[in-house]
Design an enzyme around this catalytic site. Structure first.
Site, mmCIF file in Angstrom:
data_model
loop_
_atom_site.group_PDB
_atom_site.id
_atom_site.type_symbol
_atom_site.label_atom_id
_atom_site.label_comp_id
_atom_site.label_asym_id
_atom_site.label_seq_id
_atom_site.Cartn_x
_atom_site.Cartn_y
_atom_site.Cartn_z
ATOM 1 N N ASN A 1 -10.758 -2.329 -5.630
ATOM 2 C CA ASN A 1 -10.149 -1.339 -6.119
ATOM 3 C C ASN A 1 -10.850 -0.995 -7.659
ATOM 4 O O ASN A 1 -10.550 -0.084 -8.115
ATOM 5 C CB ASN A 1 -8.553 -1.914 -6.462
ATOM 6 C CG ASN A 1 -7.732 -1.781 -5.222
ATOM 7 O OD1 ASN A 1 -6.735 -2.646 -5.088
ATOM 8 N ND2 ASN A 1 -7.976 -0.857 -4.362
ATOM 9 N N ASP B 1 0.897 -1.119 0.024
ATOM 10 C CA ASP B 1 -0.121 -0.180 0.099
ATOM 11 C C ASP B 1 0.905 1.094 0.035
ATOM 12 O O ASP B 1 1.979 1.309 0.487
ATOM 13 C CB ASP B 1 -0.858 -0.150 1.166
ATOM 14 C CG ASP B 1 -2.154 1.032 1.188
ATOM 15 O OD1 ASP B 1 -2.511 1.452 0.066
ATOM 16 O OD2 ASP B 1 -2.617 1.349 2.252
#
Ligand code: IPE
Ligand code: IPE
Ligand code: MG
Length: 264
Positions: free
Chosen positions: A83, A35
């Site tokens: 996502n 991330d």
């Protein structure tokens, strides 16, 4: 145990870090939530895609580091089901970068004898990405010593529900009869071939799981670092492993009855 990296290893060289590592108690399976690519780029005044590009350079270095150390299983979260809610342009660029990465790395997978194992809803990826993912998975399928599992369009809850549906189908067909045990259920997960992760790393300061490997991390050691993924390299990998080696994995038992560190 949830822990943030607090150790100050700044005075140590990479070789010092390496020499502190106990090679006899390395994790067998490491999972990573990669991330912070977007923030890494924004801090530099760059478009988010620049962070994703740099993130793939980090991934290459981390794969090679684990491979050099002899850690056989690495599972990385590259694209979550959630996502898909991002702008179409970012998704398209991410898919393009993934195809490029696989094209560039396939020779490394062969050289290092790494199996590339995709998990997730692969059928939801664009056709050209699916084709590339499938091709690299097929040509590396026979490697057994090292596996790089890449979670693509992956969601932990969806994986569990899919497993339940497949199990129901097998029961209805008479292929399986009750009672349903944990070990039987695990065979229906996309990670059926893999033991649970020993260590889960999440970069970039967020202390959450974001729907990754929900079943599999029941007893995984969690390591959160502020380092954004594009900056997470060999040195950060060694620091994470040293932090892991300081943990006592009790699995519900008492300290005094444990025969050895990190043993099951
Ligand atoms: C991780 O970085 C890569 C993916 C989720 C595809 P992010 O894109 O989430 O970067 P941040 O968290 O916005 O900085
Ligand atoms: C998790 O990161 C997914 C991947 C790293 C692929 P996100 O950036 O999507 O997670 P949230 O939205 O911050 O929880
Ligand atoms: Mg993020």
């Amino acid at each position: 145990m949830i822990s943030r990296s607090r150790e100050n290893f700044s005075e140590l060289t990479d070789n010092d870090l390496l020499s502190q590592l106990d090679h006899s108690v390395l994790p067998h399976h490491v999972a990573i939530i990669m991330d912070g690519n977007g923030r890494w780029a924004s801090h530099r005044g760059l478009p988010r895609i620049a962070g994703h590009k740099e993130g793939l350079i980090a991934l290459r270095e981390v794969v090679n580091t684990f491979s050099d150390l002899g850690v056989p299983l690495l599972t990385v979260y590259a694209f979550s089901q959630e996502n898909w809610k991002r702008p179409k342009a970012e998704i398209a660029l991410l898919m393009m970068l993934l195809e490029e990465f696989l094209d560039q790395e396939r020779h490394t997978f062969h050289e290092r004898k790494i199996r590339f194992l995709p998990i997730g809803q692969i059928h939801t990826l664009p056709p050209s990405t699916q084709k590339q993912v499938q091709a690299v998975a097929d040509e590396t399928r026979h490697f057994t010593d090292r596996t790089l599992t890449v979670a693509l369009s992956y969601g932990g809850r969806c994986e569990i529900v899919d497993a339940v549906n497949d199990l129901i189908e097998d029961v209805q067909r008479g292929n399986v009869s009750g009672p349903i045990t944990e070990s039987l259920f695990e065979q229906y997960l996309t990670t059926a071939a893999l033991p649970d992760p020993d260590l889960l790393i999440r970069t970039s300061g967020e202390a959450r799981i974001s729907n990754f490997l929900l079943w599999q991390i029941a007893y995984t050691e969690l390591y959160f670092t502020n380092t954004p993924w594009p900056d997470f390299r060999r040195r950060d990998t060694l620091v994470a492993l040293l932090n892991y080696q300081k943990r006592e994995r009790r699995f519900g038992r008492l300290s005094s009855t444990l025969s050895h560190q990190n043993g099951l």
